[in-house]
Motif scaffolding. Structure first.
Motif, PDB file in Angstrom:
ATOM      1  N   ARG A  54      -0.851  -4.696 -52.765  1.00  0.00           N
ATOM      2  CA  ARG A  54      -1.752  -4.191 -53.813  1.00  0.00           C
ATOM      3  C   ARG A  54      -1.421  -4.764 -55.181  1.00  0.00           C
ATOM      4  NH1 ARG A  54      -0.287   2.020 -53.325  1.00  0.00           N
ATOM      5  NH2 ARG A  54      -1.932   2.316 -54.860  1.00  0.00           N
ATOM      6  N   ASN A  55      -0.183  -5.269 -55.365  1.00  0.00           N
ATOM      7  CA  ASN A  55       0.218  -5.814 -56.673  1.00  0.00           C
ATOM      8  C   ASN A  55      -0.117  -7.295 -56.830  1.00  0.00           C
ATOM      9  OD1 ASN A  55       1.338  -3.381 -57.634  1.00  0.00           O
ATOM     10  ND2 ASN A  55       3.111  -3.720 -56.283  1.00  0.00           N
ATOM     11  N   THR A  56      -0.665  -7.925 -55.797  1.00  0.00           N
ATOM     12  CA  THR A  56      -1.021  -9.347 -55.913  1.00  0.00           C
ATOM     13  C   THR A  56      -2.249  -9.482 -56.815  1.00  0.00           C
ATOM     14  OG1 THR A  56      -0.086  -9.876 -53.761  1.00  0.00           O
ATOM     15  CG2 THR A  56      -1.821 -11.348 -54.557  1.00  0.00           C
ATOM     16  N   ASP A  57      -2.134 -10.375 -57.834  1.00  0.00           N
ATOM     17  CA  ASP A  57      -3.276 -10.501 -58.752  1.00  0.00           C
ATOM     18  C   ASP A  57      -4.365 -11.378 -58.130  1.00  0.00           C
ATOM     19  OD1 ASP A  57      -2.623 -13.190 -59.123  1.00  0.00           O
ATOM     20  OD2 ASP A  57      -1.582 -12.836 -61.007  1.00  0.00           O
ATOM     21  N   ARG A  58      -5.512 -11.459 -58.817  1.00  0.00           N
ATOM     22  CA  ARG A  58      -6.677 -12.111 -58.228  1.00  0.00           C
ATOM     23  C   ARG A  58      -6.442 -13.587 -57.944  1.00  0.00           C
ATOM     24  NH1 ARG A  58     -11.211 -13.951 -60.989  1.00  0.00           N
ATOM     25  NH2 ARG A  58     -12.735 -14.633 -59.461  1.00  0.00           N
ATOM     26  N   ALA A  59      -5.762 -14.276 -58.877  1.00  0.00           N
ATOM     27  CA  ALA A  59      -5.544 -15.721 -58.688  1.00  0.00           C
ATOM     28  C   ALA A  59      -4.729 -15.967 -57.414  1.00  0.00           C
ATOM     29  CB  ALA A  59      -4.838 -16.308 -59.899  1.00  0.00           C
ATOM     30  N   ASP A  60      -3.682 -15.188 -57.224  1.00  0.00           N
ATOM     31  CA  ASP A  60      -2.858 -15.355 -56.015  1.00  0.00           C
ATOM     32  C   ASP A  60      -3.631 -14.913 -54.775  1.00  0.00           C
ATOM     33  OD1 ASP A  60      -0.643 -16.524 -57.097  1.00  0.00           O
ATOM     34  OD2 ASP A  60       0.460 -14.648 -57.380  1.00  0.00           O
ATOM     35  N   PHE A  61      -4.410 -13.844 -54.915  1.00  0.00           N
ATOM     36  CA  PHE A  61      -5.199 -13.374 -53.764  1.00  0.00           C
ATOM     37  C   PHE A  61      -6.124 -14.487 -53.281  1.00  0.00           C
ATOM     38  CE2 PHE A  61      -8.751 -11.281 -51.674  1.00  0.00           C
ATOM     39  CZ  PHE A  61      -8.090 -10.432 -50.801  1.00  0.00           C
ATOM     40  N   ILE A  62      -6.781 -15.158 -54.219  1.00  0.00           N
ATOM     41  CA  ILE A  62      -7.700 -16.238 -53.851  1.00  0.00           C
ATOM     42  C   ILE A  62      -6.914 -17.386 -53.209  1.00  0.00           C
ATOM     43  CG2 ILE A  62      -9.234 -18.028 -54.819  1.00  0.00           C
ATOM     44  CD1 ILE A  62     -10.059 -15.917 -56.948  1.00  0.00           C
ATOM     45  N   PHE A  63      -5.820 -17.777 -53.846  1.00  0.00           N
ATOM     46  CA  PHE A  63      -5.046 -18.928 -53.365  1.00  0.00           C
ATOM     47  C   PHE A  63      -4.540 -18.696 -51.934  1.00  0.00           C
ATOM     48  CE2 PHE A  63      -1.048 -21.221 -52.815  1.00  0.00           C
ATOM     49  CZ  PHE A  63      -1.443 -22.517 -53.110  1.00  0.00           C
ATOM     50  N   TYR A  64      -3.936 -17.537 -51.695  1.00  0.00           N
ATOM     51  CA  TYR A  64      -3.336 -17.303 -50.369  1.00  0.00           C
ATOM     52  C   TYR A  64      -4.413 -16.999 -49.313  1.00  0.00           C
ATOM     53  CZ  TYR A  64       1.066 -17.682 -52.734  1.00  0.00           C
ATOM     54  OH  TYR A  64       2.119 -18.171 -53.470  1.00  0.00           O
ATOM     55  N   SER A  65      -5.497 -16.345 -49.718  1.00  0.00           N
ATOM     56  CA  SER A  65      -6.605 -16.151 -48.765  1.00  0.00           C
ATOM     57  C   SER A  65      -7.149 -17.507 -48.346  1.00  0.00           C
ATOM     58  CB  SER A  65      -7.753 -15.348 -49.397  1.00  0.00           C
ATOM     59  OG  SER A  65      -7.323 -14.078 -49.755  1.00  0.00           O
ATOM     60  N   ASN A  66      -7.311 -18.410 -49.312  1.00  0.00           N
ATOM     61  CA  ASN A  66      -7.857 -19.727 -48.991  1.00  0.00           C
ATOM     62  C   ASN A  66      -6.982 -20.473 -47.990  1.00  0.00           C
ATOM     63  OD1 ASN A  66      -9.976 -19.264 -50.682  1.00  0.00           O
ATOM     64  ND2 ASN A  66      -9.263 -20.578 -52.334  1.00  0.00           N
ATOM     65  N   ARG A  67      -5.677 -20.283 -48.092  1.00  0.00           N
ATOM     66  CA  ARG A  67      -4.795 -20.954 -47.122  1.00  0.00           C
ATOM     67  C   ARG A  67      -5.024 -20.402 -45.713  1.00  0.00           C
ATOM     68  NH1 ARG A  67       1.310 -21.465 -48.606  1.00  0.00           N
ATOM     69  NH2 ARG A  67       1.257 -22.300 -46.494  1.00  0.00           N
ATOM     70  N   ILE A  68      -5.215 -19.100 -45.601  1.00  0.00           N
ATOM     71  CA  ILE A  68      -5.462 -18.516 -44.265  1.00  0.00           C
ATOM     72  C   ILE A  68      -6.832 -18.967 -43.750  1.00  0.00           C
ATOM     73  CG2 ILE A  68      -5.616 -16.385 -42.906  1.00  0.00           C
ATOM     74  CD1 ILE A  68      -3.895 -15.031 -45.053  1.00  0.00           C
ATOM     75  N   ILE A  69      -7.804 -19.011 -44.666  1.00  0.00           N
ATOM     76  CA  ILE A  69      -9.157 -19.439 -44.271  1.00  0.00           C
ATOM     77  C   ILE A  69      -9.099 -20.855 -43.691  1.00  0.00           C
ATOM     78  CG2 ILE A  69     -11.414 -20.097 -45.236  1.00  0.00           C
ATOM     79  CD1 ILE A  69     -10.957 -17.614 -47.201  1.00  0.00           C
TER      80      ILE A  69
END
Ligand code: PRP
Ligand code: URA
Length: 242
Positions: A54-69
């Motif tokens: 829950r503490n992950t900010d939006r920029a990191d959320f996007i970056f790490y989601s993109n890697r899984i995608i």
């Protein structure tokens, strides 16, 4: 020779004894052959840990989601038809290889599914992408179809259906019904998804036994508001607006 490894070094699971392996929540076992869960590597689990926090900010959320995608797209492409293809290398030798065969397109379930379009484009340069806007009612969790715009020849294509969250399965089922009504056979649809619930998978696999699902992780279940648990909250909000 394998390097000597002390208990505090992190060099991957193969280098560890059972007692040195870290403990992480495991993906729920699924009994359906048409549901493929990505290999549960330390990298994937670390990426999932980032986006679930829950503490992950939006920029990191996007970056790490993109890697899984990207991992999901690469695995999804493995399910497309292939033919043998032999090439000659610059040193004059032959290499017996493979090439993809068949036309594809992506279809994203808006809004959250649009986050997966770039990952698909990164692997398939000029891929056509259709859209289906389905929104879940916040009170009842029932999906509502607002809009669709799909390639005209979609019935002749393999479809990579994109949505990161698969909770009750209602939205994905509605999207597949739209695709089927346009003539796409079930067996030519691949549903790419980050986090699934066992209930969603069961509902889906029972209705569409020939359709393949590629997911990164099957979670434990749903809460009283039909949010996936442990989940990651509202994917669309975290990726686009939070
Ligand atoms: C989310 C998600 C799926 C759906 C999953 O979208 O992206 O489409 O909910 O739930 P279900 O399996 O129970 O149908 P939402 O409708 O919240 O819209 P969003 O994409 O705008 O976030
Ligand atoms: N949609 C989301 O974004 N998250 C959930 O847990 C369920 C539906």
């Amino acid at each position: 020779k394998r390097p000597e490894v002390g208990p505090t070094q992190c060099v991957g699971p193969d280098y560890r004894t059972e007692s040195q392996k870290p403990v992480a929540t495991v993906s729920t076992e699924i009994e359906y052959d048409n549901v493929i869960t990505l290999p549960q590597t330390p990298q994937l689990i670390a990426l999932l840990t980032m986006i679930r926090d829950r503490n992950t900010d939006r920029a990191d959320f996007i970056f790490y989601s993109n890697r899984i995608i990207r991992l999901l797209v690469e695995e999804g492409l493995n399910h497309l038809p292939i033919v043998e293809q032999t090439v000659t290398t610059p040193v004059g030798r032959t290499y017996a290889g493979l090439q993809f065969q068949g036309k594809i397109c992506g279809v994203s379930i808006m809004r959250a599914g649009e986050s997966m379009e770039q990952g698909l484009r990164d692997c398939c340069r000029s891929v056509r992408i259709g859209k289906i806007l389905i929104q879940r009612d916040e009170e009842t969790s029932m999906p509502k179809l607002f809009y669709d715009k799909l390639p005209e020849d979609i019935a002749d294509r393999w479809v990579l259906l994109l949505d990161p969250m698969f909770a009750t399965g209602g939205s994905a089922i509605m999207a597949v019904d739209v695709l089927k009504s346009r003539g796409v056979p079930e067996e030519r649809i691949l549903f790419l998804n980050l986090i699934a619930s066992p209930q969603g998978i069961k509902n889906f696999a029972t209705q569409f036994p020939k359709l393949r699902v590629v997911t990164a992780f099957v979670d434990q279940g749903l809460d009283e508001k039909n949010y996936i648990i442990p989940g990651l909250g509202d994917f669309g909000d975290r990726y686009y607006t939070m």
